[in-house]
Design a protein around this motif. Sequence first.
Motif, PDB file in Angstrom:
ATOM      1  N   ALA A  89      -2.617  -4.478  -1.009  1.00 36.56           N
ATOM      2  CA  ALA A  89      -1.307  -4.331  -1.650  1.00 36.56           C
ATOM      3  C   ALA A  89      -0.199  -4.213  -0.614  1.00 36.56           C
ATOM      4  CB  ALA A  89      -1.321  -3.098  -2.541  1.00 36.56           C
ATOM      5  N   ASN A  90       0.994  -4.451  -1.072  1.00 32.71           N
ATOM      6  CA  ASN A  90       2.269  -4.370  -0.320  1.00 32.71           C
ATOM      7  C   ASN A  90       2.557  -5.639   0.491  1.00 32.71           C
ATOM      8  OD1 ASN A  90       2.699  -1.725  -1.248  1.00 32.71           O
ATOM      9  ND2 ASN A  90       1.625  -0.849   0.489  1.00 32.71           N
TER      10      ASN A  90
ATOM     11  N   PHE B 180       6.495  -3.363  -1.082  1.00 32.30           N
ATOM     12  CA  PHE B 180       5.963  -2.052  -1.468  1.00 32.30           C
ATOM     13  C   PHE B 180       5.865  -1.916  -2.995  1.00 32.30           C
ATOM     14  CE2 PHE B 180       6.493   2.553  -2.327  1.00 32.30           C
ATOM     15  CZ  PHE B 180       5.361   3.002  -1.654  1.00 32.30           C
TER      16      PHE B 180
ATOM     17  N   GLY C  11      -7.474   1.610   1.734  1.00 29.52           N
ATOM     18  CA  GLY C  11      -6.361   0.690   1.460  1.00 29.52           C
ATOM     19  C   GLY C  11      -6.807  -0.662   0.950  1.00 29.52           C
ATOM     20  N   LEU C  12      -8.017  -0.726   0.395  1.00 28.72           N
ATOM     21  CA  LEU C  12      -8.494  -1.998  -0.174  1.00 28.72           C
ATOM     22  C   LEU C  12      -8.682  -1.884  -1.691  1.00 28.72           C
ATOM     23  CD1 LEU C  12     -10.909  -3.120   2.688  1.00 28.72           C
ATOM     24  CD2 LEU C  12      -8.807  -4.273   1.978  1.00 28.72           C
ATOM     25  N   GLY C  13      -7.914  -0.971  -2.282  1.00 30.85           N
ATOM     26  CA  GLY C  13      -7.861  -0.914  -3.741  1.00 30.85           C
ATOM     27  C   GLY C  13      -9.141  -0.459  -4.415  1.00 30.85           C
TER      28      GLY C  13
ATOM     29  N   HIS D 230       1.436   2.087 -10.038  1.00 27.31           N
ATOM     30  CA  HIS D 230       2.023   0.985  -9.254  1.00 27.31           C
ATOM     31  C   HIS D 230       1.136  -0.249  -9.486  1.00 27.31           C
ATOM     32  CE1 HIS D 230      -0.980   1.809  -6.055  1.00 27.31           C
ATOM     33  NE2 HIS D 230      -0.749   3.066  -6.373  1.00 27.31           N
TER      34      HIS D 230
ATOM     35  N   ASP E 208       0.640  -3.129  -7.937  1.00 27.86           N
ATOM     36  CA  ASP E 208       0.332  -4.102  -6.866  1.00 27.86           C
ATOM     37  C   ASP E 208      -1.157  -4.242  -6.549  1.00 27.86           C
ATOM     38  OD1 ASP E 208       0.812  -1.473  -6.026  1.00 27.86           O
ATOM     39  OD2 ASP E 208       1.449  -2.046  -4.026  1.00 27.86           O
ATOM     40  N   ASN E 209      -1.994  -3.258  -6.910  1.00 29.36           N
ATOM     41  CA  ASN E 209      -3.447  -3.427  -6.767  1.00 29.36           C
ATOM     42  C   ASN E 209      -4.087  -3.888  -8.075  1.00 29.36           C
ATOM     43  OD1 ASN E 209      -3.018  -0.707  -4.803  1.00 29.36           O
ATOM     44  ND2 ASN E 209      -4.380  -2.263  -3.967  1.00 29.36           N
TER      45      ASN E 209
ATOM     46  N   THR F 218      -4.502   7.552  -0.889  1.00 26.35           N
ATOM     47  CA  THR F 218      -3.241   6.913  -1.280  1.00 26.35           C
ATOM     48  C   THR F 218      -2.263   7.959  -1.796  1.00 26.35           C
ATOM     49  OG1 THR F 218      -4.511   4.971  -1.914  1.00 26.35           O
ATOM     50  CG2 THR F 218      -2.249   5.089  -2.728  1.00 26.35           C
TER      51      THR F 218
ATOM     52  N   ARG G 225       1.355   8.670   0.070  1.00 23.68           N
ATOM     53  CA  ARG G 225       2.645   8.373  -0.583  1.00 23.68           C
ATOM     54  C   ARG G 225       3.626   9.529  -0.401  1.00 23.68           C
ATOM     55  NH1 ARG G 225       2.374   3.909  -4.104  1.00 23.68           N
ATOM     56  NH2 ARG G 225       4.099   4.568  -5.417  1.00 23.68           N
TER      57      ARG G 225
ATOM     58  N   SER H 174      -2.110   1.607   1.457  1.00 23.27           N
ATOM     59  CA  SER H 174      -1.664   2.780   2.211  1.00 23.27           C
ATOM     60  C   SER H 174      -2.495   2.978   3.482  1.00 23.27           C
ATOM     61  CB  SER H 174      -1.776   4.016   1.318  1.00 23.27           C
ATOM     62  OG  SER H 174      -3.114   4.207   0.933  1.00 23.27           O
ATOM     63  N   GLY H 175      -3.347   2.001   3.823  1.00 20.18           N
ATOM     64  CA  GLY H 175      -4.208   2.100   4.991  1.00 20.18           C
ATOM     65  C   GLY H 175      -5.485   2.852   4.648  1.00 20.18           C
TER      66      GLY H 175
HETATM   67  N1  LIG Z   1       1.752   0.351  -3.076  1.00 22.89           N
HETATM   68  C1  LIG Z   1       0.708   1.328  -2.886  1.00 22.89           C
HETATM   69  C2  LIG Z   1      -0.576   0.601  -2.606  1.00 22.89           C
HETATM   70  C3  LIG Z   1      -1.755   1.516  -2.386  1.00 22.89           C
HETATM   71  O1  LIG Z   1      -2.898   0.724  -2.143  1.00 22.89           O
HETATM   72  P1  LIG Z   1      -4.310   1.391  -1.794  1.00 22.89           P
HETATM   73  O2  LIG Z   1      -5.261   0.248  -1.672  1.00 22.89           O
HETATM   74  O3  LIG Z   1      -4.120   2.154  -0.538  1.00 22.89           O
HETATM   75  O4  LIG Z   1      -4.633   2.297  -2.961  1.00 22.89           O
HETATM   76  C4  LIG Z   1       1.097   2.219  -1.711  1.00 22.89           C
HETATM   77  O5  LIG Z   1       1.534   1.677  -0.704  1.00 22.89           O
HETATM   78  O6  LIG Z   1       0.977   3.449  -1.823  1.00 22.89           O
END
Ligand SMILES: N[C@@H](CCOP(=O)(O)O)C(=O)O
Length: 293
Positions: free
Chosen positions: A10-11, A16, A88-90, A126, A128-129, A172, A176, A250-251
């Motif tokens: 994502a992002n 974002f 960070g891979l959902g 959110h 994006d995932n 995540t 955030r 988010s890594g």
């Molecule tokens: N837009 C979110 C995406 C989080 O993705 P994830 O794979 O780390 O859960 C963010 O940047 O917080």
Amino acid sequence: MRVSVPATSANMGPGFDTLGVALQIKNQVVIKPAKFHSVSLKGEGSNNPALKDNNMFISIFNDFYHNLSNRRRNFRFEFYNEIPMSRGLGSSSAVIVSAIASAYAIEGIELEKSKLLNLALAYENHPDNITPAVMGGFNVATVQENEVKFIKKEIPKHLKAIVVIPNRPISTHLSRKTLPYKYSKDDAVFNISHSSLLTAAFMSENWEMLRVASYDKFHQKYRMKQMPELFEVQKAALNNGALMSTLSGSGSTFFSMSYADDSKRIERELRIKFPHFKIFSTDFDNYGVKVDR
Ligand SMILES: N[C@@H](CCOP(=O)(O)O)C(=O)O
Ligand SMILES: Nc1ncnc2c1ncn2[C@@H]1O[C@H](COP(=O)(O)OP(=O)(O)O)[C@@H](O)[C@H]1O
């Protein structure tokens, strides 16, 4: 019954909470009616005993199953997980999407992907995932009146993703909280313009433009400060021909994208420089969640 769902990145740098792609890294679950409830786990998470008891998949599945069914039944759940958790891979989106899809499928109820996506939104606000996890491909998504509005683009076969996965998990939710509450107008314009350009590059298949478009001022530097080595990963990927290189979600994973012809070289160079990280290239997924009854 078998459900498979892809990992997502994502992002995509500046997008974002908006942009995301699906990858050919999958979690699968096989569910069979059984006399007693039981769980087996292979792959990611199999060394975590907590996942056999209080598993997010099973609790979401049960919520939906009990609402959809009048019967009480026990199931055997067999999980085959490729998506690493909190990298960070959902992984959480994959669990949410596959649990909802499974509850409908086991009751034999057809569930349109757009409805699945909106049900998943209740668990992850959110889009994006969850959008690429459901639909596959590259997606631009927003939420309006509790519905995900999105446009999908399939990603051609001659492009590859290269992922660099550190050993360290990042939640995540917690990550955030480390982001600024407000941004300057300059930073906002920077991200709007880059995210728009990146979206246009995907839609028009102008892959060279990704070299310009994938920069971000909203989240990466704040998050990457926790693992400064990631700046080196990004530099190495771009210096070796990646079209873009960004923090994945988010890594802690770093996501790079390249022409297929360049991907093995980039992978090799990254492996030499960062032997302590798990590194591999993979295809994109253009289908999203898949149910086999
Ligand atoms: N837009 C979110 C995406 C989080 O993705 P994830 O794979 O780390 O859960 C963010 O940047 O917080
Ligand atoms: N395969 C799985 N089975 C059960 N729960 C999972 C699985 N994968 C992820 N989760 C849940 O999702 C959480 C990770 O979510 P999150 O911090 O958003 O990471 P990610 O960036 O991977 O989505 C885990 O702590 C766990 O609660």
